[in-house]
Enzyme design. Structure first.
Site, mmCIF file in Angstrom:
data_model
loop_
_atom_site.group_PDB
_atom_site.id
_atom_site.type_symbol
_atom_site.label_atom_id
_atom_site.label_comp_id
_atom_site.label_asym_id
_atom_site.label_seq_id
_atom_site.Cartn_x
_atom_site.Cartn_y
_atom_site.Cartn_z
ATOM 1 N N TRP A 60 2.862 2.831 0.278
ATOM 2 C CA TRP A 60 2.757 2.474 -1.035
ATOM 3 C C TRP A 60 1.400 2.969 -1.748
ATOM 4 O O TRP A 60 1.315 2.841 -2.571
ATOM 5 C CB TRP A 60 2.812 0.941 -0.818
ATOM 6 N N SER B 82 -8.156 -2.011 -0.242
ATOM 7 C CA SER B 82 -7.088 -1.930 -1.193
ATOM 8 C C SER B 82 -7.488 -2.509 -2.477
ATOM 9 O O SER B 82 -8.269 -1.603 -3.191
ATOM 10 C CB SER B 82 -5.866 -3.253 -0.341
ATOM 11 N N HIS C 69 -1.367 -0.595 6.544
ATOM 12 C CA HIS C 69 -2.438 -1.181 5.528
ATOM 13 C C HIS C 69 -3.273 -2.121 6.050
ATOM 14 O O HIS C 69 -2.805 -3.337 6.182
ATOM 15 C CB HIS C 69 -1.469 -1.633 4.277
ATOM 16 N N LYS D 31 -10.349 -0.655 -4.939
ATOM 17 C CA LYS D 31 -10.317 -0.207 -6.116
ATOM 18 C C LYS D 31 -11.665 -0.583 -6.918
ATOM 19 O O LYS D 31 -12.203 0.077 -7.546
ATOM 20 C CB LYS D 31 -9.444 -0.711 -6.872
HETATM 21 C C1 GTR Z 1 -0.465 -4.480 -3.514
HETATM 22 C C2 GTR Z 1 -0.722 -3.531 -4.460
HETATM 23 C C3 GTR Z 1 -1.526 -2.776 -4.155
HETATM 24 C C4 GTR Z 1 -2.809 -3.075 -3.433
HETATM 25 C C5 GTR Z 1 -2.577 -4.278 -2.505
HETATM 26 C C6 GTR Z 1 -3.717 -4.992 -1.885
HETATM 27 O O1 GTR Z 1 0.494 -5.398 -3.461
HETATM 28 O O2 GTR Z 1 0.352 -3.153 -5.037
HETATM 29 O O3 GTR Z 1 -2.173 -1.984 -5.205
HETATM 30 O O4 GTR Z 1 -3.810 -3.354 -4.201
HETATM 31 O O5 GTR Z 1 -1.452 -5.071 -3.277
HETATM 32 O O6 GTR Z 1 -4.681 -5.183 -2.407
HETATM 33 O O7 GTR Z 1 -3.546 -5.750 -0.965
#
Ligand code: GTR
Length: 435
Positions: free
Chosen positions: A365, A274, A415, A278
Site C-alpha cells: 500500500w 506511516s 507495515h 509523513k
Molecule cells: C493508511 C493510509 C496510509 C498510512 C496509514 C497509517 O490507511 O492510507 O497513507 O498513512 O494509514 O498511517 O497507518
C-alpha cells in the site's frame, strides 16, 4: 477505462464509508489499486535541480537561496499547506521528574507544552526519558505516537491523557480517557530500554494532543486553537492540514528540548511511522534544526513517489483522509502529473542532513519501491551539497540496509515499526551523531 472504473468504485466505497478509513480497511480494499509493477506506466519527475524558470542549479548557494525555498513553497501551496510561524515564547509546565524510572536506568519527565502560548490553553504532553549517568548532553529520538504516551511502555508512571476521538456510531466527537489496559499497547514499536542503553534520550507526544486524527478533529485541535475564530474557521486552499499541524507540534517539542541541559538539541533525530512519517518528513523539511529525519513506511504523501501508480493514490488518500493535506492537494486527484513537486523533492529538502527511508516488503500500500526511488532521486541534491547519498541505484534486496547520508532498507514483514528497523536507525544515528 479500467482505471476509470477503479476510481469510481473507490469513490463510491469511500463515500459509503464516510470519513475516516482505517489502515485495515485500506488493505481490504486494496484490490482496487495497482500492485503490478508492469502496470505502473511511464511518468516524468520534476528535476529538483531545475527551477521553475528553467535555471539549472549548479552550486550549494543557488540551491539554498533559490531552489530550496522554491520547492518548500510549492509543498506549502500544493501539498501540506502553510503553517504559522512559531510563537514568540515557549509556554510550558514541568511535571515531576522521576530519576528512578525503568529500574533506575532513566529519568522520566512529562512536560505540558501550551501550543497556543497560553497557560491552560491547547496543550500537548511531551514524555521524555533521558538515560541516567551520561557525562554529556545526549542525542535524542523524537517521535509522535498514535494512541497515547502511555502506550509506548508499561511504565506505570506515564500519565494516561484524555483525547478527542470520533464516535462513529453517534457521529460526534467525544473526549475519551483511554483505558488502563491500553498501557504498553505499542511497546513493540518503542524499544525504550534498547534506545536508552545506546545513549539516546527518547521523547514522544501523541498525535491527538496536537490534532485529533479524523475529519472534524481539527475543531478540537491545534489548527482551531491558533485560529481567531476557532471551530468556525473557513480554510483557504493553501492553509495547513493535520500532517502540517503534527509537524508544527514536533517543532515545539524541539523548542522545549533546546532548553534542557541533558539533551543535545543539535542531535535530535525525528522519527515517524506511516502518517506520522509523513509528518516527520514535512517537519524536517520545514524546520532545519532537526538533525536527522527517519521515515518509517510513510508511503503516499510521505516518501513514496506520488506519480508512481502503485498502491495508495493521491485521490484515495485525499478521500479517506480529507483533513491531512491542504485543499489544493485535492486538485491533483485526477492528474497527479500536474503536481509541481514529488516525494524525492521532499527528501531533498532535508539535505544535507541525514535522512533514512524505510520500507516493508509486504507494505505494498505504501509502495516500497516508490519510497526507494524518491530517496534515489533526491541523491543529486545531496551530491551537490557534498554528501554521499544512497550509493546505489538499484533497489536493494530485503534486509540489506544501504546508503550513507541517505539511508534505506526494505525489510521483510508488514507495515509496522520493528526491532530490525530500530537496529538500523540506531546504527545510522551512531554513524552520524557519534563521529
Ligand atoms: C493508511 C493510509 C496510509 C498510512 C496509514 C497509517 O490507511 O492510507 O497513507 O498513512 O494509514 O498511517 O497507518
Amino acid at each position: 477505462m479500467k482505471r476509470l472504473f477503479q476510481i469510481s468504485t473507490a469513490l463510491v466505497l469511500a463515500t459509503l464509508m464516510s470519513t475516516t478509513i482505517l489502515p485495515e480497511d485500506a488493505e481490504a480494499q486494496s484490490a482496487l489499486y495497482n500492485y503490478d509493477e508492469s502496470k505502473v506506466g511511464p511518468y516524468t519527475l520534476p528535476d529538483p535541480l531545475v527551477c521553475a524558470d528553467g535555471t539549472k542549479i549548479a552550486d550549494a548557494k543557488a540551491w539554498r537561496e533559490k531552489r530550496r525555498p522554491e520547492i518548500l513553497e510549492l509543498f506549502r501551496t500544493h501539498v501540506y499547506g502553510r503553517s504559522p510561524a512559531k510563537l514568540g515564547k515557549l509556554v510550558h509546565e514541568l511535571g515531576a521528574a522521576d530519576s528512578k524510572a525503568l529500574d533506575g536506568k532513566a529519568t522520566r519527565q512529562e512536560i505540558r507544552i501550551f501550543l497556543d502560548g497560553k497557560k491552560g490553553g491547547h496543550c500537548m504532553t511531551l514524555l521524555l526519558y533521558v538515560p541516567n549517568g551520561a557525562k554529556q548532553p545526549v542525542p535524542a529520538f523524537l517521535g509522535m505516537n498514535f494512541e497515547g504516551n502511555h502506550t509506548i511502555d508499561n511504565d506505570p508512571g506515564i500519565t494516561i491523557t484524555e483525547q478527542w476521538t470520533w464516535d462513529a456510531k453517534e457521529k460526534t466527537s467525544k473526549l475519551v480517557k483511554p483505558n488502563e489496559a491500553t498501557r504498553g499497547k505499542s511497546i513493540g514499536r518503542w524499544p525504550l530500554e534498547v534506545i536508552l542503553a545506546r545513549g539516546y534520550a527518547v521523547a514522544t507526544v501523541t498525535r491527538a494532543d496536537v490534532e485529533p486524527d479524523y475529519a472534524a478533529g481539527w475543531k478540537h485541535g491545534l489548527r482551531a486553537a491558533l485560529s481567531k475564530v476557532g471551530a468556525n474557521t473557513q480554510w483557504k486552499a493553501d492553509d495547513w492540514g493535520a500532517v502540517a499541524a503534527w509537524g508544527w507540534g514536533l517543532s515545539r517539542a524541539l523548542d522545549y528540548l533546546e532548553t534542557r541541559g541533558d539533551v543535545d538539541a543539535k542531535r535530535v533525530a525525528l522519527i515517524g511511522h506511516s502518517r506520522l512519517g509523513k509528518a516527520s518528513l514535512w517537519a524536517g523539511a520545514e524546520d532545519e534544526r532537526f538533525a536527522m529525519v527517519i521515515s518509517n513506511n510513510s508511503g503516499e504523501g510521505g516518501a513514496a513517489l506520488a506519480r508512481r501508480n502503485f498502491g495508495e493514490t493521491v485521490e484515495r488518500i485525499n478521500t479517506s483522509f480529507p483533513h491531512w493535506f491542504c485543499t489544493n492537494f485535492k486538485k491533483y486527484n485526477q492528474d497527479v502529473s500536474a503536481l509541481p513537486v514529488d516525494a524525492h523533492e521532499l527528501i531533498s529538502l532535508i539535505a544535507p542532513r541525514p535522512v533514512y527511508v524505510a520500507s516493508a516488503e509486504e507494505d505494498k500500500w505504501a509502495d516500497p519501491k516508490g519510497e526507494f526511488l524518491s530517496a534515489k532521486h533526491a541523491e543529486p541534491v545531496y551530491q551537490l551539497l557534498g554528501k554521499k547519498g544512497l550509493g546505489t541505484s538499484d533497489w536493494p534486496p530485503v534486509n540489506t540496509p544501504v546508503g550513507e547520508t541517505i539511508g534505506y532498507h526494505v525489510r521483510t514483514g508488514k507495515h509496522d515499526v520493528t526491532d530490525y528497523d530500530w537496529a538500523c536507525y540506531l546504527g545510522f544515528a551512531d554513524r552520524h551523531f557519534k563521529k
